[in-house]
Design a protein around this motif. Structure first.
Motif, PDB file in Angstrom:
ATOM      1  N   GLN A 100     -10.835  -6.260   5.353  1.00 45.05           N
ATOM      2  CA  GLN A 100      -9.008  -6.501   5.680  1.00 45.05           C
ATOM      3  C   GLN A 100      -8.822  -5.572   4.216  1.00 45.05           C
ATOM      4  O   GLN A 100      -7.740  -5.193   4.075  1.00 45.05           O
ATOM      5  CB  GLN A 100      -9.158  -7.538   6.315  1.00 45.05           C
ATOM      6  CG  GLN A 100      -9.363  -8.058   7.489  1.00 45.05           C
ATOM      7  CD  GLN A 100      -9.475  -8.918   7.887  1.00 45.05           C
ATOM      8  OE1 GLN A 100      -8.776 -10.014   7.422  1.00 45.05           O
ATOM      9  NE2 GLN A 100      -9.216  -9.495   9.277  1.00 45.05           N
ATOM     10  N   LEU A 101      -9.462  -6.150   3.158  1.00 46.74           N
ATOM     11  CA  LEU A 101      -8.601  -6.356   1.821  1.00 46.74           C
ATOM     12  C   LEU A 101      -9.040  -4.560   1.436  1.00 46.74           C
ATOM     13  O   LEU A 101      -7.960  -4.211   0.829  1.00 46.74           O
ATOM     14  CB  LEU A 101      -9.449  -7.340   0.451  1.00 46.74           C
ATOM     15  CG  LEU A 101      -8.727  -8.480   0.710  1.00 46.74           C
ATOM     16  CD1 LEU A 101      -9.711  -9.561  -0.036  1.00 46.74           C
ATOM     17  CD2 LEU A 101      -7.262  -8.288   0.765  1.00 46.74           C
ATOM     18  N   SER A 102     -10.209  -4.122   1.677  1.00 47.53           N
ATOM     19  CA  SER A 102      -9.969  -2.838   1.623  1.00 47.53           C
ATOM     20  C   SER A 102      -9.669  -1.912   1.968  1.00 47.53           C
ATOM     21  O   SER A 102      -9.152  -0.552   1.441  1.00 47.53           O
ATOM     22  CB  SER A 102     -12.121  -2.732   2.139  1.00 47.53           C
ATOM     23  OG  SER A 102     -11.897  -0.856   0.947  1.00 47.53           O
ATOM     24  N   ALA A 103      -9.380  -2.127   2.870  1.00 48.14           N
ATOM     25  CA  ALA A 103      -7.937  -1.178   3.999  1.00 48.14           C
ATOM     26  C   ALA A 103      -6.851  -1.365   4.004  1.00 48.14           C
ATOM     27  O   ALA A 103      -6.106  -0.304   3.424  1.00 48.14           O
ATOM     28  CB  ALA A 103      -8.262  -1.119   5.481  1.00 48.14           C
ATOM     29  N   ARG A 104      -6.469  -1.883   3.320  1.00 41.66           N
ATOM     30  CA  ARG A 104      -5.553  -2.856   3.100  1.00 41.66           C
ATOM     31  C   ARG A 104      -4.925  -2.283   1.782  1.00 41.66           C
ATOM     32  O   ARG A 104      -4.064  -1.444   1.092  1.00 41.66           O
ATOM     33  CB  ARG A 104      -5.182  -4.441   2.813  1.00 41.66           C
ATOM     34  CG  ARG A 104      -3.460  -5.066   1.927  1.00 41.66           C
ATOM     35  CD  ARG A 104      -2.659  -4.909   2.796  1.00 41.66           C
ATOM     36  NE  ARG A 104      -1.574  -4.827   2.102  1.00 41.66           N
ATOM     37  CZ  ARG A 104      -0.625  -6.033   2.450  1.00 41.66           C
ATOM     38  NH1 ARG A 104      -0.956  -7.028   3.591  1.00 41.66           N
ATOM     39  NH2 ARG A 104       0.333  -6.443   2.003  1.00 41.66           N
ATOM     40  N   ILE A 105      -6.363  -2.063   0.328  1.00 41.20           N
ATOM     41  CA  ILE A 105      -5.903  -1.760  -1.079  1.00 41.20           C
ATOM     42  C   ILE A 105      -5.952   0.118  -0.444  1.00 41.20           C
ATOM     43  O   ILE A 105      -5.236   0.761  -1.373  1.00 41.20           O
ATOM     44  CB  ILE A 105      -7.060  -1.772  -1.573  1.00 41.20           C
ATOM     45  CG1 ILE A 105      -6.845  -2.997  -2.056  1.00 41.20           C
ATOM     46  CG2 ILE A 105      -7.192  -0.565  -2.834  1.00 41.20           C
ATOM     47  CD1 ILE A 105      -8.949  -3.779  -2.567  1.00 41.20           C
ATOM     48  N   ASN A 106      -6.617   0.865   0.190  1.00 45.58           N
ATOM     49  CA  ASN A 106      -6.798   2.431  -0.019  1.00 45.58           C
ATOM     50  C   ASN A 106      -4.793   1.896   1.086  1.00 45.58           C
ATOM     51  O   ASN A 106      -4.343   3.555   0.654  1.00 45.58           O
ATOM     52  CB  ASN A 106      -7.427   2.488   1.711  1.00 45.58           C
ATOM     53  CG  ASN A 106      -9.090   2.492   1.246  1.00 45.58           C
ATOM     54  OD1 ASN A 106      -8.703   2.492  -0.558  1.00 45.58           O
ATOM     55  ND2 ASN A 106      -9.620   2.169   1.643  1.00 45.58           N
ATOM     56  N   THR A 107      -4.672   1.709   2.036  1.00 46.38           N
ATOM     57  CA  THR A 107      -2.941   2.125   2.331  1.00 46.38           C
ATOM     58  C   THR A 107      -2.150   1.805   1.361  1.00 46.38           C
ATOM     59  O   THR A 107      -1.464   2.963   1.750  1.00 46.38           O
ATOM     60  CB  THR A 107      -2.927   0.645   3.399  1.00 46.38           C
ATOM     61  OG1 THR A 107      -4.031   1.511   4.623  1.00 46.38           O
ATOM     62  CG2 THR A 107      -1.455   0.661   3.842  1.00 46.38           C
ATOM     63  N   LEU A 108      -1.793   0.932   0.497  1.00 45.85           N
ATOM     64  CA  LEU A 108      -1.354   0.402  -0.952  1.00 45.85           C
ATOM     65  C   LEU A 108      -1.671   1.847  -1.884  1.00 45.85           C
ATOM     66  O   LEU A 108      -0.813   2.650  -1.710  1.00 45.85           O
ATOM     67  CB  LEU A 108      -1.188  -0.599  -1.712  1.00 45.85           C
ATOM     68  CG  LEU A 108      -1.112  -1.916  -0.359  1.00 45.85           C
ATOM     69  CD1 LEU A 108      -1.366  -3.253  -1.711  1.00 45.85           C
ATOM     70  CD2 LEU A 108       0.415  -1.780   0.073  1.00 45.85           C
ATOM     71  N   GLU A 109      -2.382   2.139  -2.003  1.00 46.65           N
ATOM     72  CA  GLU A 109      -3.321   3.820  -2.530  1.00 46.65           C
ATOM     73  C   GLU A 109      -2.609   5.044  -2.393  1.00 46.65           C
ATOM     74  O   GLU A 109      -1.772   5.488  -2.988  1.00 46.65           O
ATOM     75  CB  GLU A 109      -4.583   3.705  -2.927  1.00 46.65           C
ATOM     76  CG  GLU A 109      -5.128   2.932  -3.907  1.00 46.65           C
ATOM     77  CD  GLU A 109      -6.753   3.152  -4.026  1.00 46.65           C
ATOM     78  OE1 GLU A 109      -6.905   3.713  -2.984  1.00 46.65           O
ATOM     79  OE2 GLU A 109      -7.279   2.150  -4.997  1.00 46.65           O
ATOM     80  N   ASP A 110      -2.632   4.890  -0.642  1.00 47.74           N
ATOM     81  CA  ASP A 110      -2.471   5.531  -0.066  1.00 47.74           C
ATOM     82  C   ASP A 110      -1.070   6.284  -0.249  1.00 47.74           C
ATOM     83  O   ASP A 110       0.428   6.744  -0.889  1.00 47.74           O
ATOM     84  CB  ASP A 110      -2.114   5.745   1.518  1.00 47.74           C
ATOM     85  CG  ASP A 110      -3.902   6.105   1.641  1.00 47.74           C
ATOM     86  OD1 ASP A 110      -4.419   7.234   0.332  1.00 47.74           O
ATOM     87  OD2 ASP A 110      -4.444   6.305   2.929  1.00 47.74           O
ATOM     88  N   GLN A 111       0.357   4.886  -0.262  1.00 43.06           N
ATOM     89  CA  GLN A 111       1.689   4.796  -0.198  1.00 43.06           C
ATOM     90  C   GLN A 111       2.209   5.279  -1.684  1.00 43.06           C
ATOM     91  O   GLN A 111       2.799   6.213  -2.015  1.00 43.06           O
ATOM     92  CB  GLN A 111       1.983   3.596  -0.162  1.00 43.06           C
ATOM     93  CG  GLN A 111       2.264   2.718   1.823  1.00 43.06           C
ATOM     94  CD  GLN A 111       2.192   1.851   1.848  1.00 43.06           C
ATOM     95  OE1 GLN A 111       2.917   1.200   1.196  1.00 43.06           O
ATOM     96  NE2 GLN A 111       2.409   1.738   2.940  1.00 43.06           N
ATOM     97  N   THR A 157       5.431   9.548  -5.490  1.00 38.45           N
ATOM     98  CA  THR A 157       5.311  10.062  -6.302  1.00 38.45           C
ATOM     99  C   THR A 157       4.540  11.657  -6.135  1.00 38.45           C
ATOM    100  O   THR A 157       3.081  11.028  -6.561  1.00 38.45           O
ATOM    101  CB  THR A 157       4.510   9.469  -7.497  1.00 38.45           C
ATOM    102  OG1 THR A 157       3.235   8.750  -7.436  1.00 38.45           O
ATOM    103  CG2 THR A 157       5.135   7.796  -7.700  1.00 38.45           C
ATOM    104  N   THR A 158       5.461  12.236  -6.193  1.00 35.66           N
ATOM    105  CA  THR A 158       4.393  13.138  -6.104  1.00 35.66           C
ATOM    106  C   THR A 158       4.949  14.149  -7.093  1.00 35.66           C
ATOM    107  O   THR A 158       5.634  13.798  -8.048  1.00 35.66           O
ATOM    108  CB  THR A 158       5.572  14.153  -5.164  1.00 35.66           C
ATOM    109  OG1 THR A 158       6.890  13.925  -5.262  1.00 35.66           O
ATOM    110  CG2 THR A 158       5.295  13.571  -3.637  1.00 35.66           C
TER     111      THR A 158
END
Length: 175
Positions: A136-147, A152-153
């Motif tokens: 769950q934490l790994s998925a949350r980290i991936n989601t935050l990184e994607d956001q 920031t483009t």
């Protein structure tokens, strides 16, 4: 001495021994006695006479196991006291005891195995729960990184920052 019964203390005084010695002899030689409502020994005349014989023989230096109460017939006294158990009976009892001991040892081992199995299952459950939390934490980290990446483009982010003086100077000379 035509008494019906004696007290332990009276006999002890009469034969010059401790009252507890009188009680020990009565129990060892399985002599007749009664116990009154107060828990005291009441000893009949016949037992008193036997205690006097015991005292006389003990005074001669005999051991309690060597004292003869059956009117001097020592062979009968020895045959009464010495009882031998056949070897086969002893061996049979030993085998039964060893069998019971083996059975108890097996039960203890099984119980220990059950305890260890329970502990392992409990630890496995905890490990699975921790794995789920990590997932769950790994998925949350991936989601935050994607956001973070989508916010920031490269077009909105300046390549290099220039100070306010340089911008003013460049705007003056650009005319």
């Amino acid at each position: 001495m035509g008494k019906k019964s004696w007290k332990t203390r009276e006999i002890a005084k009469a034969i010059h021994v401790n009252p507890s010695t009188v009680q020990r002899w009565i129990k060892y030689f399985n002599l007749a006695y009664n116990v009154n409502s107060n828990g005291h020994f009441e000893i009949p005349n016949e037992t008193y006479k036997q205690l006097k014989v015991i005292y006389a023989e003990m005074k001669q230096g005999k051991k309690m196991s060597d004292v003869c109460l059956l009117g001097g017939d020592k062979e009968q006294a020895k045959s009464k006291k010495v009882t031998m158990i056949p070897t086969t009976q002893v061996e049979k009892k030993m085998e039964e005891l060893l069998s019971q001991l083996d059975h108890i040892e097996r039960k203890v081992r099984n119980k220990a195995d059950d305890v260890v199995e329970y502990q392992i299952l409990h630890q496995r459950k905890e490990i699975n729960e921790l794995n789920q939390v990590i997932t769950q934490l790994s998925a949350r980290i991936n989601t935050l990184e994607d956001q973070l990446v989508s916010n920031t483009t490269p077009s909105t982010r300046p390549l290099r920052e220039t100070s306010g003086k340089k911008r003013r100077l460049s705007s003056i000379f650009s005319f």
